[in-house]
Write an enzyme that holds these catalytic residues in place. Structure first.
Site, PDB file in Angstrom:
ATOM      1  N   LYS B  78     110.764  27.263  99.607  1.00 14.57           N
ATOM      2  CA  LYS B  78     111.370  27.574  98.312  1.00 14.57           C
ATOM      3  C   LYS B  78     112.040  28.939  98.437  1.00 14.57           C
ATOM      4  CE  LYS B  78     110.181  27.942  93.362  1.00 14.57           C
ATOM      5  NZ  LYS B  78     109.083  27.911  92.361  1.00 14.57           N
ATOM      6  N   SER B 153     109.666  24.692  88.342  1.00 14.56           N
ATOM      7  CA  SER B 153     110.818  25.368  88.898  1.00 14.56           C
ATOM      8  C   SER B 153     111.094  25.021  90.353  1.00 14.56           C
ATOM      9  CB  SER B 153     110.633  26.889  88.790  1.00 14.56           C
ATOM     10  OG  SER B 153     109.560  27.306  89.608  1.00 14.56           O
ATOM     11  N   SER B 177     104.877  24.636  88.079  1.00 18.32           N
ATOM     12  CA  SER B 177     106.097  24.540  88.880  1.00 18.32           C
ATOM     13  C   SER B 177     105.964  23.844  90.232  1.00 18.32           C
ATOM     14  CB  SER B 177     106.689  25.929  89.122  1.00 18.32           C
ATOM     15  OG  SER B 177     107.321  26.394  87.967  1.00 18.32           O
TER      16      SER B 177
END
Lengths: 104, 485
Positions: B78, B153, B177
Site C-alpha cells: 500500500k 482505504s 480499511s
C-alpha cells in the site's frame, strides 16, 4: 449545533487552510451534519459510582489496552542524515530549510 | 500460465522445487499488472526494475542454498508505507513527488525475507475513505464489477489481490480499511492487534487506531506473512514486546468446542437480509465443525461510529499538521509570507475529505470543546473496549458480517459523509478496542462478494487464523475469481 460559514472560516484558519466562500458554505453544511451525528455522545452517562458512593467520570481511554509509554536510555542512536533528508525539501541553503522572510 | 491462481503456500513449493524461478514469477505478475491496471487503477507506481533485480537476487540466494521460506515471492505495498528512494504518495497530491528517505519496518522485513516488491498500490488520500474515491490518483475499480467501489482505504491492495495482480499486498486498518475492502473484493484481510506490527514508516492517520496488516487469497497465506510482519520494533514507541508464535503451526487445530459469540447488535436493522442469510449459512458451517454458538451483547455498538469520528479526525488534524511545505512534500508557488506558504500549500495539496477531517479534528480539539467532544469520546471509548473485555470472558472469538451491504456504486455516498462513515459500522469498534480482526469470503449477493468478520482477543491472531482456515477448508468462496482477469 449548526456551524455558520464564518465559524468554518475560523476553524479553517486554525488548521491553516484557505477556503473559498462556496467551500465555506459546503463545509458549514457537512460539518454541522457530522457534529450533529457525534452529539449523540452527550446522551451517554459516563459517570460511575465508586465504592464510597462518590460519583466520578470514567477515565478517558487513550491507548486501547492502557499500556504505558515505553522509555529508552537517553543515548544518541541516530546518525546524521541531514543531507539525505534535505534533498527532498523544496528549498534549502547551507543545511537550512528556507521559508519566506519572517523578520524585516 | 496460471501461476497467479496459486496461493503463496503453493508458490513457495514451486519455487523450492525449482519448477519456476522468482524472475519468471515476477515477470508473470508484472505482465498481469500492465494488462489489467489500466482498467482497475489499483497501482500508483509499478516498480519493475526494482522487482526484477530483487527477483534475480532471490534466485541467486536459492541457487546458493540460502533461500528462506518466502524468498522470491512477489507482493505489493500500500502506498502508505515508506519505500527508500521510491515514490510514496499516500494517495495525495501533497506527497505526489515524495521520495521516502527510508524503508518502513514492514517493508524492510519483507525485503529481508527475500520477497519481491511489485509496486505501490492506490488508496484513499491519507487512508481517509471507505471507497477509494478520495485518492488523488483516481478511483480504483472493483474487479467483480467495475462500476462498484472496491472499498477503502486500502482499495488498491484489495483489488490487486482479488484480480490476482499480486499474490499478496499490505494494507493498513484504522476503522476497517483492510477488512472492508477485503470483504467487498472477496479476499482474506487481516488486521492484527494494535502494536503487533510496527507502524514505523507507515504514514500516520490516527495513531491510536492505525495498524498494518495483509491481504491474501487464504488465511494460511496470511499466517505465513504475519510470521514475517509481526514483532517488536524499537523504532515504534507503540510497538508491543509480546512473543510472536508461528502462526501456521495451529492452523489445522480442530475447532470442536470453540465458543463463537454473535453480537446481537451486529445483526440488527441496517443489515442487508441477503447478507444476513449468508452469515447464517457460515454460522451453520461452524456448528457442523463443532463450534458452540452463543449470542452476546456489545451494548455500546451504536456509539462506535460517533466516537471514531471524534478521535480519528482529532488525531489526523495533529498528525497532518506536519505538511507545511517546508521539509518535504508539496509547496505552493511564490508564497508571499509564511502564513501564505502554510495555507496555500495545505489548501492546494489536500483533497476535500482530508480537509473535512482536519477541520472536524481542529474543532473538537479547540479551546472550549476539548472536554465536551474529545475527552467525552475517549470515555465512551473505554465503555466500548470494556464491552469486548466482558464478551471475551465467555467466548473465544466473535463472528459478524464485515459490512452491512455488498459493494456500492461510485458516487453513491460521496456527497453524504455520514452514510459513507456508516459503511464501516461493524469494523470500527475493533480498532477502538485495539483487537485483531479478519475478514474472509462468505458468499455472494447479486454476484457481489460479502465478507465474514472474526474478531479475536488481544494478540489472539493465531486463533483467528485457525478459525478462518478451518472455514476455508470446508468452503470454496475464497476460490471464486472475478471474470475477465
Amino acid at each position: 449545533m449548526p456551524l455558520t460559514p464564518e465559524e468554518v472560516s475560523k476553524i479553517a484558519h486554525l488548521a491553516r487552510l484557505n477556503l473559498s466562500h462556496d467551500e465555506e458554505v459546503l463545509y458549514a453544511n457537512q460539518l454541522s451534519g457530522i457534529l450533529e451525528f457525534i452529539e449523540q455522545l452527550n446522551q451517554v452517562d459516563t459517570e460511575q459510582k465508586s465504592e464510597r458512593q462518590q460519583t466520578k467520570q470514567i477515565e478517558p481511554l487513550a491507548h486501547p489496552f492502557d499500556l504505558e509509554q515505553r522509555l529508552r536510555d537517553d543515548a544518541v542512536t541516530e546518525v546524521d542524515l541531514r543531507e539525505k533528508y534535505q534533498k527532498i525539501a523544496s528549498q534549502t541553503e547551507a543545511g537550512l530549510y528556507l521559508v519566506p522572510q519572517v523578520i524585516e | 500460465m496460471t501461476h497467479h491462481t496459486k496461493t503463496i503456500a503453493n508458490l513457495r513449493d514451486e519455487l523450492a522445487s525449482k519448477k519456476i524461478s522468482s524472475v519468471e514469477l515476477t515477470q508473470h505478475f508484472l505482465a498481469r499488472i500492465k494488462k489489467h491496471n489500466p482498467t482497475l487503477n489499483s497501482f500508483i507506481t509499478i516498480t519493475e526494475e526494482h522487482a526484477l533485480a530483487a527477483a534475480k537476487q532471490a534466485d541467486q540466494q536459492r541457487a546458493a542454498g540460502q533461500a528462506g521460506m518466502l524468498t522470491g515471492i512477489p507482493l505489493a505495498h500500500k502506498d502508505i508505507f515508506c519505500t527508500d528512494g521510491i515514490q510514496t504518495t499516500c494517495g495525495s497530491k501533497m506527497l505526489a513527488n515524495f521520495l521516502a528517505p527510508y524503508d518502513a519496518t514492514v517493508v524492510s522485513k519483507f525485503k529481508q525475507a527475500g520477497m519481491v516488491m511489485l509496486g505501490k498500490t492506490n488508496m484513499d488520500e491519507f487512508a481517509m475513505g471507505s471507497s477509494n474515491e478520495t485518492s488523488y490518483f483516481g478511483d480504483v475499480k472493483n474487479p467483480w464489477d467495475i462500476h462498484c467501489v472496491p472499498g477503502g482505504s486500502s482499495g488498491g491492495s484489495a483489488a490487486a489481490v482479488a484480480a490476482q495482480l499480486a499474490p499478496a499486498a499490505t494494507g493498513t486498518d484504522t476503522g476497517g480499511s483492510i477488512r472492508q475492502p477485503a470483504a467487498l473484493c472477496n479476499i482474506t484481510g487481516l488486521k492484527p492487534t494494535y502494536g503487533r506490527v510496527s507502524r514505523y514508516g507507515m504514514i500516520a492517520f490516527a495513531s491510536s487506531l492505525d495498524q498494518g496488516g495483509i491481504f491474501t487469497q487464504t488465511a494460511e497465506d496470511a499466517a505465513l506473512l504475519l510470521n514475517v510482519m509481526a514483532g517488536f520494533d524499537e523504532k515504534d514507541s507503540t510497538s508491543v514486546d509480546h512473543p510472536v508464535p508461528d502462526y501456521t503451526a495451529t492452523l489445522t487445530q480442530s475447532i470442536k468446542g470453540l465458543k463463537i459469540g454473535l453480537p446481537k447488535e451486529y445483526f440488527s436493522d441496517g443489515l442487508n437480509p441477503e447478507v444476513a442469510k449468508l452469515i447464517q449459512d457460515a454460522i451453520k458451517q461452524y456448528e457442523k465443525l463443532g463450534a458452540i454458538i452463543q449470542e452476546i451483547s456489545l451494548p455500546n455498538t451504536q456509539l462506535s461510529c460517533p466516537v471514531y469520528y471524534v478521535i480519528a479526525p482529532a488525531e489526523c488534524s495533529s498528525n497532518l499538521a506536519r505538511y507545511d511545505g517546508v521539509r518535504y512534500g508539496y509547496r505552493c508557488d511564490n508564497p508571499t509570507d509564511l502564513l501564505d506558504l502554510y495555507c496555500r500549500t495545505r489548501s492546494e495539496g489536500f483533497g476535500r475529505e482530508v480537509k473535512r477531517r482536519i477541520m472536524i479534528g481542529t474543532y473538537v480539539l479547540s479551546a472550549g470543546y476539548f472536554d465536551a467532544y474529545y475527552l467525552k469520546a475517549q470515555r465512551v471509548r473505554r465503555l466500548i473496549r470494556d464491552d469486548f473485555k466482558q464478551a471475551f470472558s465467555s467466548v473465544d472469538v466473535i463472528l459478524s458480517p464485515t459490512t452491512p451491504t455488498p459493494a456500492f456504486k461510485f458516487g453513491e455516498k460521496m456527497n453524504d459523509p455520514i452514510s459513507m462513515y456508516l459503511s464501516d459500522i461493524y469494523t470500527i469498534a475493533v480498532n477502538l478496542a485495539g483487537l485483531p480482526g479478519i475478514s474472509i469470503p462468505a458468499g455472494f449477493v447479486n454476484q457481489l462478494p460479502i465478507g465474514l468478520q472474526l474478531i479475536g482477543n488481544l494478540f489472539d491472531e493465531a486463533k483467528l487464523l485457525n478459525v478462518a482456515h478451518q472455514y476455508q477448508l470446508h468452503t470454496d468462496w475464497h476460490k471464486r475469481m472475478p471474470e475477465g482477469f
